[in-house]
Design a protein around this motif. Structure first.
Motif, PDB file in Angstrom:
ATOM      1  N   ILE A  23       2.130   1.806  -3.432  1.00 46.27           N
ATOM      2  CA  ILE A  23       1.120   2.431  -4.299  1.00 46.27           C
ATOM      3  C   ILE A  23       1.080   3.935  -4.025  1.00 46.27           C
ATOM      4  CG2 ILE A  23      -1.376   2.612  -4.779  1.00 46.27           C
ATOM      5  CD1 ILE A  23      -1.613  -0.380  -4.140  1.00 46.27           C
ATOM      6  N   THR A  24       1.032   4.302  -2.734  1.00 43.29           N
ATOM      7  CA  THR A  24       0.952   5.728  -2.373  1.00 43.29           C
ATOM      8  C   THR A  24       2.167   6.481  -2.922  1.00 43.29           C
ATOM      9  OG1 THR A  24      -0.231   5.116  -0.375  1.00 43.29           O
ATOM     10  CG2 THR A  24       0.658   7.337  -0.439  1.00 43.29           C
ATOM     11  N   GLY A  69       0.829  -1.210   0.000  1.00 45.67           N
ATOM     12  CA  GLY A  69       0.000   0.000   0.000  1.00 45.67           C
ATOM     13  C   GLY A  69       0.857   1.251   0.000  1.00 45.67           C
ATOM     14  N   LEU A  70       1.963   1.202   0.777  1.00 44.79           N
ATOM     15  CA  LEU A  70       2.868   2.357   0.801  1.00 44.79           C
ATOM     16  C   LEU A  70       3.513   2.537  -0.580  1.00 44.79           C
ATOM     17  CD1 LEU A  70       4.611   1.972   4.297  1.00 44.79           C
ATOM     18  CD2 LEU A  70       2.953   3.705   3.598  1.00 44.79           C
ATOM     19  N   ALA A  76      -5.315  12.146  -2.321  1.00 41.35           N
ATOM     20  CA  ALA A  76      -5.532  11.840  -3.734  1.00 41.35           C
ATOM     21  C   ALA A  76      -4.582  10.747  -4.222  1.00 41.35           C
ATOM     22  CB  ALA A  76      -5.350  13.106  -4.566  1.00 41.35           C
ATOM     23  N   SER A  77      -3.607  10.371  -3.381  1.00 42.63           N
ATOM     24  CA  SER A  77      -2.610   9.379  -3.813  1.00 42.63           C
ATOM     25  C   SER A  77      -2.744   8.045  -3.082  1.00 42.63           C
ATOM     26  CB  SER A  77      -1.196   9.923  -3.579  1.00 42.63           C
ATOM     27  OG  SER A  77      -1.057  11.203  -4.096  1.00 42.63           O
ATOM     28  N   THR A  78      -3.713   7.938  -2.196  1.00 41.46           N
ATOM     29  CA  THR A  78      -3.816   6.715  -1.389  1.00 41.46           C
ATOM     30  C   THR A  78      -4.963   5.826  -1.890  1.00 41.46           C
ATOM     31  OG1 THR A  78      -3.069   8.023   0.479  1.00 41.46           O
ATOM     32  CG2 THR A  78      -3.981   5.880   1.000  1.00 41.46           C
ATOM     33  N   ALA A  79      -4.704   4.536  -1.964  1.00 43.88           N
ATOM     34  CA  ALA A  79      -5.751   3.597  -2.395  1.00 43.88           C
ATOM     35  C   ALA A  79      -6.738   3.428  -1.238  1.00 43.88           C
ATOM     36  CB  ALA A  79      -5.115   2.255  -2.756  1.00 43.88           C
ATOM     37  N   TRP A 123      -6.802   0.103   0.717  1.00 47.54           N
ATOM     38  CA  TRP A 123      -5.646  -0.096   1.604  1.00 47.54           C
ATOM     39  C   TRP A 123      -5.846   0.677   2.903  1.00 47.54           C
ATOM     40  CZ3 TRP A 123      -1.718   3.628   2.900  1.00 47.54           C
ATOM     41  CH2 TRP A 123      -0.654   3.099   3.634  1.00 47.54           C
ATOM     42  N   ILE A 159      -2.982  16.185  -1.063  1.00 48.24           N
ATOM     43  CA  ILE A 159      -2.194  15.449  -2.071  1.00 48.24           C
ATOM     44  C   ILE A 159      -2.011  13.988  -1.644  1.00 48.24           C
ATOM     45  CG2 ILE A 159       0.167  16.048  -1.301  1.00 48.24           C
ATOM     46  CD1 ILE A 159       0.675  16.550  -4.383  1.00 48.24           C
ATOM     47  N   VAL A 178       1.786   6.842  -6.846  1.00 45.67           N
ATOM     48  CA  VAL A 178       0.740   7.794  -7.251  1.00 45.67           C
ATOM     49  C   VAL A 178       1.151   9.213  -6.860  1.00 45.67           C
ATOM     50  CG1 VAL A 178      -1.708   8.373  -7.032  1.00 45.67           C
ATOM     51  CG2 VAL A 178      -1.018   5.998  -6.998  1.00 45.67           C
ATOM     52  N   LEU A 179       1.738   9.329  -5.666  1.00 43.26           N
ATOM     53  CA  LEU A 179       2.211  10.632  -5.191  1.00 43.26           C
ATOM     54  C   LEU A 179       3.258  11.206  -6.158  1.00 43.26           C
ATOM     55  CD1 LEU A 179       1.699  12.351  -2.627  1.00 43.26           C
ATOM     56  CD2 LEU A 179       3.729  11.328  -1.630  1.00 43.26           C
TER      57      LEU A 179
END
Lengths: 284, 306
Positions: free
Chosen positions: A258-259, A255-256, B140-143, B146, B137, A262-263
């Motif tokens: 992914i963050t 999950g981190l 908007a970037s976290t699933a 999760w 921000i 995307v970040l």
């Protein structure tokens, strides 16, 4: 594109370009990891070691191991490759479908424009993930089918943007001059208009890349995308879901990742947009 | 005004027709014979032929669509292949749960998003502004699935103060609503901040301040009303995104809503149920977008002149 880089280099560390620089470096790191993953991964991402299953993070396994004893750190590093592939394929496919539609709509106008825009608006009225689920339910669950589904719901974004750019660019003097010199419609669209739309399209690519990762990981988490044992982050979180109480690290680290990804694309996209759009640049 | 609304109203059935046609057509691309699939693997050739006639699959595709539409308008979306119950009654029993989840998330997202975005703009460059922008921000970037798992682990497993999953009480709604609201809150906060920043630099705001009006009147009455058009657009458009997110959130929390029904129907390849759930959800999103269009015109008369 070369002109864009040349324009960017002076005052590289200025406040205005800080987001582009930070986001760019974060994205660059991802691409580097994707290339050298086999060199830096300490274990085989598919190698099971049942004696060491559910190991918490320690010196031997930085991010611990999953229910099959597989090293999560190595799986995340290999997962970068899948994520980069997802971005390239999904964004590439939506550009291939959306950009020509937008070009034709903006260039020809009239009924052609109305029909194409109407079609894009209809696709846009679907919540993206629902359309993707519908398509995957018919095509079957696989990485490629999932990416086709994600690409289809991103088509209107590129179609609308390209159409608006074409509408303004086709009135520019250099396009009118090329038309007066007898350039064909195809040449006008692809050589003169499309080439000059690349910068805003690049901004859109970076802004949609994060969305692709979120959608792809959501679908894989639901079991409708990449299937285990492939080290895709959403699928890894999904398989760790049943053990969230006793071994939360199985879901935590993917999950981190992914963050972070995307970040990185969001920071880069926001930075590029603010830098290339003077109106926004003066605002904040 | 009425001309604009009539034009939009006339377009609405066309959009709904197109959406239903797309959903109908996509499901006709199922690999293999749909009649065999619906009749089951044990069915004889005669059963399959009977099912084909019953479903109207031997008819022209447009006639099939017309039949489907006629039945759908009468509230008949076929029967579930798994439970044999009417699709509409399956959806009806789940609908209140999804609405409860969507509305509670929406309330959280809109209230926190607008308030924090407006305050961040009023106190631009302050620590609060930076914190809001950082959270925006990050949000908007976290699933969201999760985040839901992490919240579940912390509040339900570790602290034991909230139910782990399922439904039945208002406490069951807290974690799903919060995790579903995280992403839209971030987007609404960003949009509110940037819209307010644009407005509070206008001359008429400076004039209002110079007249000696209080900060609350200046920002809430004069600035926010003019900044709210892009905010309402984002809020309205994200209703659809919220419904998409609900599919994943409901699955994580075992919340008995339409989203989980859809995922279950995909797993069991229950095509009538997939078709019905997607159709009703999309129709609802289209109707909400239509309402947002009308509200925006009410607030900003300049739009109808365009």
């Amino acid at each position: 594109m070369f002109n864009l880089i040349k324009k960017f280099l002076p005052g590289l560390f200025s406040k205005q370009k800080r987001s582009v620089l930070i986001g760019g470096l974060m994205v660059l790191l991802l691409f580097v990891v994707a290339v050298i993953a086999p060199l830096i991964a300490p274990y085989d991402p598919f190698q099971q070691d049942l004696i060491n299953s559910f190991s918490p993070p320690d010196a031997a396994h930085f991010f611990g191991t999953d229910q099959f004893g597989r090293d999560i750190f190595s799986r995340i590093l290999y997962g970068v490759r899948i994520s980069v592939l997802e971005i390239f394929l999904a964004v590439g496919l939506s550009i291939l479908m959306g950009v020509p539609l937008g070009l034709v709509a903006g260039f020809f106008g009239g009924k052609v424009d109305q029909i194409i825009m109407w079609f894009l608006d209809i696709i846009f009225s679907f919540p993206g993930i629902l359309l993707a689920i519908l398509i995957v339910s018919v095509l079957g669950t696989s990485l490629f089918n999932m990416l086709i589904a994600i690409a289809i719901f991103s088509v209107p974004v590129y179609g609308r943007l390209t159409r608006n750019l074409t509408l303004s660019l086709k009135q520019q003097d250099y396009v009118l001059a090329a038309r007066a010199l007898g350039a064909s419609k195809f040449r006008l669209m692809f050589k003169h208009i499309l080439i000059n739309s690349l910068a805003p399209l690049l901004v859109q690519v970076t802004l949609t890349a994060g969305g692709v990762i979120l959608s792809a990981s959501s679908l894989s988490f639901l079991g409708l995308g990449v299937q285990p044992p492939t080290p895709e982050w959403g699928s890894m979180i999904g398989s760790g879901r049943s053990f969230i109480g006793m071994a939360s690290h199985i879901s935590l680290f993917p999950g981190l990742a992914i963050t972070y990804t995307v970040l990185a694309f969001n920071i880069l996209g926001d930075g590029l947009r603010d830098w290339l759009d003077p109106k926004l640049k003066n605002r904040s | 005004m009425s001309k604009y609304i009539i034009r939009k109203l006339l377009m609405l059935p066309v959009v709904l027709l197109a959406v239903s046609f797309i959903i109908f057509m996509i499901l006709r691309f199922i690999p293999g014979d749909p009649a065999r699939l619906m009749a089951g693997q044990q069915a004889t050739q005669q059963d399959v032929e009977m099912m084909r006639t019953k479903l109207g699959l031997d008819e022209n595709i447009f006639i099939q669509y017309a039949d489907f539409l006629q039945n759908a308008l009468q509230g008949d979306l076929g029967n579930s292949m798994r439970s044999s119950k009417p699709v509409i009654s399956e959806i009806k029993s789940r609908f209140p749960n999804t609405m409860a989840l969507a509305l509670s998330s929406y309330t959280i997202a809109v209230s926190i998003g607008i308030v924090s975005g407006v305050l961040a703009a009023v106190f631009q460059y302050s620590l609060f502004d930076q914190a809001v922008m950082f959270m925006a921000i990050l949000g908007a970037s976290t699933a969201n699935f999760w985040l839901a798992l992490i919240a579940m682990n912390f509040f339900s497993v570790k602290l034991g103060i909230l139910p782990l999953m399922g439904s039945g009480s208002w406490q069951h709604l807290i974690l799903p609503s919060l995790s579903l609201a995280f992403y839209p809150t971030a987007l609404i906060a960003r949009m509110s901040r940037s819209s307010m920043l644009e407005i509070i630099r206008q001359d008429y705001i400076r004039t209002a301040k110079a007249k000696g009006l209080g900060a609350v009147i200046v920002y809430c009455k004069h600035a926010l009303r003019n900044a709210c058009i892009p905010i309402i657009t984002v809020v309205g458009l994200h209703f659809g995104v919220l419904f998409g997110g609900a599919v994943v959130t409901e699955t994580v929390f075992n919340w008995p809503g339409i989203g989980r029904l859809l995922i279950d129907s995909v797993r069991y390849r229950d095509y009538p149920l997939i078709q019905g759930t997607v159709l009703l959800t999309v129709v609802m999103v289209v109707l909400v977008n239509f309402l947002v269009d009308i509200i925006i015109v009410k607030i900003d008369p300049r739009i109808r002149l365009d």
